[in-house]
Motif scaffolding. Structure first.
Motif, PDB file in Angstrom:
ATOM      1  N   SER A 120      11.686   9.032  10.389  1.00  0.00           N
ATOM      2  CA  SER A 120      11.349   7.823   9.633  1.00  0.00           C
ATOM      3  C   SER A 120      10.590   6.830  10.509  1.00  0.00           C
ATOM      4  N   LEU A 124       6.770   5.506   9.981  1.00  0.00           N
ATOM      5  CA  LEU A 124       6.514   4.074   9.851  1.00  0.00           C
ATOM      6  C   LEU A 124       5.570   3.576  10.938  1.00  0.00           C
ATOM      7  N   TYR A 127       2.029   4.563  10.085  1.00  0.00           N
ATOM      8  CA  TYR A 127       1.517   3.789   8.948  1.00  0.00           C
ATOM      9  C   TYR A 127       1.144   2.370   9.372  1.00  0.00           C
ATOM     10  N   VAL A 128       2.027   1.737  10.161  1.00  0.00           N
ATOM     11  CA  VAL A 128       1.824   0.337  10.538  1.00  0.00           C
ATOM     12  C   VAL A 128       0.687   0.187  11.545  1.00  0.00           C
ATOM     13  N   SER A 263       3.489   9.741   2.528  1.00  0.00           N
ATOM     14  CA  SER A 263       2.637   8.941   1.651  1.00  0.00           C
ATOM     15  C   SER A 263       1.898   9.791   0.631  1.00  0.00           C
ATOM     16  N   SER A 353       5.318   4.038   0.203  1.00  0.00           N
ATOM     17  CA  SER A 353       5.986   5.074   0.997  1.00  0.00           C
ATOM     18  C   SER A 353       6.711   4.484   2.191  1.00  0.00           C
ATOM     19  N   SER A 354       6.106   3.473   2.812  1.00  0.00           N
ATOM     20  CA  SER A 354       6.757   2.805   3.943  1.00  0.00           C
ATOM     21  C   SER A 354       8.056   2.141   3.509  1.00  0.00           C
ATOM     22  N   CYS A 383      10.561  -5.128   2.868  1.00  0.00           N
ATOM     23  CA  CYS A 383       9.822  -4.339   3.858  1.00  0.00           C
ATOM     24  C   CYS A 383       8.333  -4.321   3.512  1.00  0.00           C
ATOM     25  N   SER A 384       8.011  -4.142   2.231  1.00  0.00           N
ATOM     26  CA  SER A 384       6.612  -4.113   1.798  1.00  0.00           C
ATOM     27  C   SER A 384       5.921  -5.433   2.106  1.00  0.00           C
ATOM     28  N   LEU A 387       5.333  -5.686   5.961  1.00  0.00           N
ATOM     29  CA  LEU A 387       4.285  -4.778   6.430  1.00  0.00           C
ATOM     30  C   LEU A 387       2.916  -5.203   5.922  1.00  0.00           C
TER      31      LEU A 387
END
Length: 539
Positions: A120, A124, A127-128, A263, A353-354, A383-384, A387
């Motif tokens: 995980s 993450l 993605y970030v 994703s 997805s994140s 979280c969304s 981010l």
């Protein structure tokens, strides 16, 4: 004025359709928010898969590479179709049988919770650091080059970049934060139709212009005069995608991205049943075979039209120049809306997805183990928001002096090989241990980082001398090497420290896993067409 009307009209139409299709949905459970209530049908899955992947980095970047090199770069699209067949026939049945929400959840079932947490965090991190900010920056750069946003509004390019990054990022966030996966998937589908129409219009209108009103005559002229560009095995020095990587790192890259990347695969995990999921993935694979006509052929046409005025160093302007030359004023706003839609589709899909990875793999394990559906949804939304704000703040600060596409691919490749090795060995063996999996996910990325980033120049010099060549060794070759090394390491560690008991998959019965009767035939047809591309276009 007409351009503004068509832009606002199409963008508003997408929002209206998404709202209408989700207004009665209750986002009070993790399945409803993160998997669309496991209700997604084939065409929605296909559209979301296509738009989650395609964006301005493909339209501008790959067309630019075709301008400078050959159509060999279409391998990013054509080989993806093969990987998607593998997803539909092999991976998806196993995912749905376990009723998964995330790929790390599979790793928890197969190995242990620590493996899930590591996976995980790796997802993450990629993605970030890479996908979210780069997608926004690519979108801003693409819109600026296509539509001269700064000149139109009388502001600097830097100011235009900030405005576009925050505008697109905010709009994309609204779909992901408030609508969940279903709203994201529906908006992707509508945007996908627009993307396909607009994307095919550009080469069609360009060929009509070249052929003085006759599209077939235009294609014949371009093919006759630019014949070397149509060599699908073109492997000239400095190619962005040497033909040899198709048999090494490209295999690893495509199988990871289309078969195991959260994703991407999350759209298929939301399928109402296996048959719909398989149909959706295979329909998307068919779209990938159409992709070269949108993101590669225009680059060759641009070369034919502008080779005397546009130098190799200005290759990124190839697609924007073609669009400006052939697109009627009435379609400018529609095309801009489609481009914005493509960017926000990728952004909101990765954001969703994140949030899923965080709420399921971090929040529920460490913050609130007894969290119910509403608490998980709430944590995903928080979280969304975090981010999205971080990505929008960081995107304009990224150094754009190099290749953003290479940056994105290299960062992702750091995790692709090791993660795929762990997942594949988990599926194909019963005794590879959790300790071996954790070793693979930690050591593998470190090895890739050392080979490509930290010691890249020294490694390049050593391998070049070893092979007797002056050409740079493509990073996809190192991706394949790290995949093999990680696989070997895990098998060796499992011999020394084996799993205590064999793994047995449990059917949760959350989803009907009766396969689509025509899945194998459809997959075979897609594979044959893909191979024919290479047979017919090889020179």
């Amino acid at each position: 004025m007409l351009a503004l009307v068509t832009f606002v009209g199409f963008t508003g139409f997408v929002a209206a359709v998404s709202y209408w299709k989700t207004k009665d949905d209750k986002m009070d459970s993790s399945d409803a928010y993160f998997l669309g209530g496991r209700s997604l049908t084939a065409w929605v899955i296909a559209g979301s898969l296509m738009l989650t992947n395609l964006s301005t980095e493909h339209l501008v970047g790959l067309n630019a590479d075709a301008f400078n090199h050959t159509i060999a770069v279409m391998a990013w699209e054509t080989t993806a179709a093969l990987a998607m067949v593998v997803t539909a026939l092999y991976f998806l049945p196993r995912y749905l049988k376990s009723g998964l929400t995330t790929i790390p959840e599979y790793l928890a079932n197969r190995f242990d919770e620590q493996t899930r947490v590591i996976a995980s965090l790796l997802f993450l991190f990629s993605y970030v650091i890479a996908i979210l900010p780069v997608v926004l920056l690519f979108g801003a750069a693409g819109l600026e080059s296509l539509f001269n946003v700064s000149e139109t509004f009388g502001i600097s390019q830097n100011e235009a970049t900030w405005i576009m990054v925050w505008g697109v990022g905010t709009l994309g966030s609204l779909y992901a934060i408030f609508g969940g996966l279903k709203a994201v998937a529906i908006s992707d589908t509508v945007n996908g139709v627009g993307f396909l129409i607009a994307g095919l219009l550009v080469p069609a209108l360009a060929l009509i212009m070249v052929g003085d009103g006759d599209m077939l005559a235009g294609l014949t002229e371009v093919y006759r005069e630019e014949r070397p560009k149509f060599d699908i095995t073109g492997d000239e020095p400095g190619s962005f995608l040497p033909f040899g990587v198709l048999f090494t790192g490209m295999i690893v890259n495509q199988i990871f991205f289309w078969c195991t990347n959260q994703s991407i695969i999350q759209r298929a995990l939301g399928a109402k049943n296996l048959a719909e999921g398989q149909k959706g993935v295979l329909i998307a694979a068919c779209f990938k075979l159409v992709g070269p006509f949108v993101i590669v052929l225009p680059g060759v046409i641009a070369y034919h039209m502008f080779k005397d005025t546009l130098g190799p160093e200005d290759y990124l302007m190839a697609y924007p120049m073609l669009v400006k030359a052939v697109l009627p004023d009435a379609l400018v706003g529609f095309f801009a809306a489609v481009m914005v839609g493509a960017v926000l589709s990728t952004f909101n899909s990765v954001l969703n997805s994140s949030a899923t990875l965080f709420s399921q793999g971090i929040y529920k394990l460490f913050v609130k183990p007894d969290a119910g559906g509403q608490a998980l949804v709430r944590s995903g939304r928080y979280c969304s928001i975090a981010l999205a704000l971080a990505a929008m703040a960081f995107a304009p600060l990224i150094d754009t002096s190099g290749s953003l596409f290479n940056y994105l691919q290299k960062i992702n490749a750091t995790f692709f090989g090791p993660m795929l090795a762990v997942i594949l060995l988990g599926m194909t063996t019963r005794y590879v241990s959790a300790f071996a999996a954790k070793m693979g996910m930690i050591i593998g990325p470190i090895v890739f980082y050392l080979l490509v980033f930290a010691c890249g120049d020294s490694v390049q010099a050593f391998v070049q001398s070893l092979l007797g060549t002056n050409e740079e060794i493509h990073f996809l070759h190192f991706l394949a090497l790290v995949f093999v090394v990680t696989t070997g390491l895990m098998l060796l560690v499992s011999k020394i420290r084996p799993a205590k008991q064999a793994y047995e998959q449990v059917y949760t019965k959350d989803v009907d896993i009766t396969p689509w009767p025509h899945a194998v035939k459809a997959g075979a047809a897609i594979s044959i067409v893909t191979i024919l591309f290479y047979v017919l276009l090889a020179q």
